[in-house]
Design an enzyme around this catalytic site. Structure first.
Site, PDB file in Angstrom:
ATOM      1  N   ASN A   1       0.798  -1.238   0.000  1.00  0.00           N
ATOM      2  CA  ASN A   1       0.000   0.000   0.000  1.00  0.00           C
ATOM      3  C   ASN A   1       0.830   1.287   0.000  1.00  0.00           C
ATOM      4  OD1 ASN A   1       0.769  -0.327   2.665  1.00  0.00           O
ATOM      5  ND2 ASN A   1      -1.241   0.168   3.508  1.00  0.00           N
TER       6      ASN A   1
ATOM      7  N   GLU B   1       5.043  -3.801  11.753  1.00  0.00           N
ATOM      8  CA  GLU B   1       3.737  -3.163  11.801  1.00  0.00           C
ATOM      9  C   GLU B   1       2.823  -4.010  10.949  1.00  0.00           C
ATOM     10  OE1 GLU B   1       0.634  -1.615  10.721  1.00  0.00           O
ATOM     11  OE2 GLU B   1       1.752  -0.051   9.668  1.00  0.00           O
TER      12      GLU B   1
ATOM     13  N   CYS C   1      -3.339   0.487   6.955  1.00  0.00           N
ATOM     14  CA  CYS C   1      -3.349  -0.133   8.289  1.00  0.00           C
ATOM     15  C   CYS C   1      -4.090   0.770   9.254  1.00  0.00           C
ATOM     16  CB  CYS C   1      -1.932  -0.320   8.819  1.00  0.00           C
ATOM     17  SG  CYS C   1      -0.854  -1.078   7.651  1.00  0.00           S
TER      18      CYS C   1
HETATM   19  O1  G3P Z   1      -0.893   1.074   6.093  1.00  0.00           O
HETATM   20  C1  G3P Z   1       0.318   1.536   6.464  1.00  0.00           C
HETATM   21  C2  G3P Z   1       0.301   2.630   7.493  1.00  0.00           C
HETATM   22  O2  G3P Z   1       1.619   2.945   7.804  1.00  0.00           O
HETATM   23  C3  G3P Z   1      -0.572   3.798   7.151  1.00  0.00           C
HETATM   24  O3  G3P Z   1       0.034   5.018   6.970  1.00  0.00           O
HETATM   25  O4  G3P Z   1       0.098   7.422   6.450  1.00  0.00           O
HETATM   26  O5  G3P Z   1      -1.864   6.072   5.729  1.00  0.00           O
HETATM   27  O6  G3P Z   1      -1.526   6.577   8.120  1.00  0.00           O
HETATM   28  P1  G3P Z   1      -0.869   6.362   6.803  1.00  0.00           P
END
Ligand code: G3P
Length: 478
Positions: free
Chosen positions: A158, A253, A287
């Site tokens: 992603n 993560e 995530c």
């Molecule tokens: O899905 C990965 C995570 O690190 C999300 O990052 O920047 O979308 O909150 P962000």
């Protein structure tokens, strides 16, 4: 074969001796878009050897010089935003503007990391012995931070570029070498990004990018004796890696089921805007997406109406057109999401929109009156489908949040800061956002999950520290 992107090792672009390629399917067309080398275990061994050798001299390279090269890479990365963003559009169907943002954010992250690195790695500590009982002032202890060696970076599909550089930059500034194993979807974007580091002029072998099938080189890489640290972002695979990896530091993560708790006094327009942004950006494939709304029954009807009218305005279509909702990454992902939707339907959830799917494209869907017996109450769809659970008390919301096996982030909406703080304390997640949707950034903020959401903490400062070890020298006076 000119059609197959080469992998990067020893400062050169190479073909794999396997003669095989891995296909990257465009999520929108569902046809092969690119091909990358299917590297062999032998090639992994070679990469590990060169990474080890390159690290020795890199660790002796002055910190300011390491920083200078990173600043150069950051600038080149930003200049090359267009071809990298193009790959993100074609490989992972990221909406056009978000694809560019990902690259620019990555350049900023690399620069910030270089700046932060020279500060925090430029300092050590000095201790004297006579503060501990029984000691005279006869021992001086000097500490500094030394690199771990070879860092293996495994980013997810992603954010193939951003979550790669968030591992590469801290590793390099701290004096480590780096082996990157990109996700299959996103591998070409990673190769383009690595090319920027190549152009910046890093020493040969310091960075390598090895592509291939997880089944062939995945375990081989993560269990390789040459690896001194693994930084992984992704799904369940991380749990398997943590069980198999050797005695090395791990940073992981692994997703979340981020809850959004909405109290009766909340600003419902603000909540609705955040639910739509938090739940549906990049079609929910984050995530940190809002993955379950836990709203007080008395305001639920009003909130659901507000969210529904915003969902109706989301554009649905190809990433090239910069649509809000684009095809999810793969057919199997779309099938999984559909499975969750059908389970909820069968068990009586209220569909706020009609369920619609064409290929990998799933229209945004809000499911109201979701109950704990439905899979979607607990599982991570990683798609544009968001469940709403109506709660009778705040405690019920906290209980649902904490009953999850995940613990990445969560958010609470209320005008009462005291209540917000108490709820934040009660939520078993790595971060709680007050009056905003969960998010990892800004990228220097600590980012961590508890329970199945991960190991350790990320964010620029924490990653630099995590990729170093303390070394002491004790001067013993007569
Ligand atoms: O899905 C990965 C995570 O690190 C999300 O990052 O920047 O979308 O909150 P962000």
């Amino acid at each position: 074969d000119g059609d197959v992107f080469k992998y990067y090792a020893d400062g050169e672009w190479k073909k794999s001796s396997s003669g095989k390629a891995v296909s990257i399917i465009n999520p929108t067309t569902r046809k092969t878009q690119y091909k990358v080398q299917a590297c062999t275990q032998e090639e992994v061994n070679k990469v590990m050897e060169t990474a080890k050798a390159a690290q020795k001299s890199w660790a002796k390279t002055p910190l300011w010089k390491r920083a200078e090269l990173l600043h150069k890479a950051a600038a080149i990365l930003k200049e090359h935003r267009a071809p990298i963003a193009e790959a993100l559009i074609k490989e992972i169907a990221k909406p056009a503007k978000d694809a560019v943002t990902e690259v620019v954010r990555s350049g900023d992250l690399v620069s910030y990391c270089a700046e932060e690195g020279v500060r925090i790695l430029g300092q050590g500590t000095f201790l004297v012995s006579d503060s501990f009982p029984g000691n005279e002032r006869t021992k001086y202890c000097l500490t500094s931070k030394i690199p771990l060696g070879v860092v293996l970076a495994i980013p997810p599909f992603n954010y193939p570029v951003n979550l790669a550089v968030s591992k590469i930059a801290p590793a390099l500034i701290a004096g480590n070498s780096l082996v990157l194993k990109p996700p299959t979807q996103g591998a070409v974007a990673c190769l383009h990004m690595v090319h920027c580091f190549h152009l910046a002029g890093f020493p040969k072998g310091l960075i390598s990018c090895i592509t291939g099938k997880g089944s062939e080189i995945g375990d081989f890489l993560t269990m390789h004796p040459g690896v001194n640290c693994i930084s992984f972002t992704g799904g369940d695979t991380g749990i398997a890696i943590s069980k198999k990896a050797g005695m090395i530091p791990l940073q992981m993560e692994l997703g979340g089921k981020d809850a959004c708790i909405v109290l009766e006094d909340a600003d419902l327009d603000l909540v609705a805007a955040n639910i739509v942004k938090g739940g549906f950006s990049y079609s929910g494939q984050r995530c940190t997406a809002v993955k379950v709304v836990l709203v007080m029954e008395s305001i639920a009807d009003t909130l659901v109406e507000k969210v529904k009218s915003k969902v109706a305005k989301l554009t649905v279509g190809p990433p090239e057109d910069d649509c809000d909702i684009t095809p999810v990454v793969s057919e199997s992902s779309a099938n999984f999401i559909e499975g969750l939707v059908m389970d909820a339907k069968q068990k009586g959830a209220t569909f706020c929109q009609e369920y619609k799917r064409e290929g990998n494209l799933i229209w945004p869907l809000l499911l109201d009156h979701v109950r704990p017996d439905m899979r979607i109450a607990w599982e991570e769809p990683f798609g544009p489908v968001l469940p709403v659970i109506r709660i009778g008390s705040v405690e019920e919301g906290i209980h649902h949040c904490n009953a999850s096996n995940f613990g990445l982030q969560g958010c609470v909406f209320t005008k009462d800061i005291n209540k917000a703080m108490l709820i934040s304390d009660a939520m078993e997640t790595g971060t709680v956002q007050i009056n905003s949707a969960p998010a990892r950034g800004p990228d220097h903020f600590p980012f961590q999950g508890i329970k199945d959401s991960g190991i350790g903490s990320q964010g620029i400062t924490n990653s630099i520290n995590m990729m170093t070890k303390v070394k002491s020298t004790v001067i013993n006076l007569p």
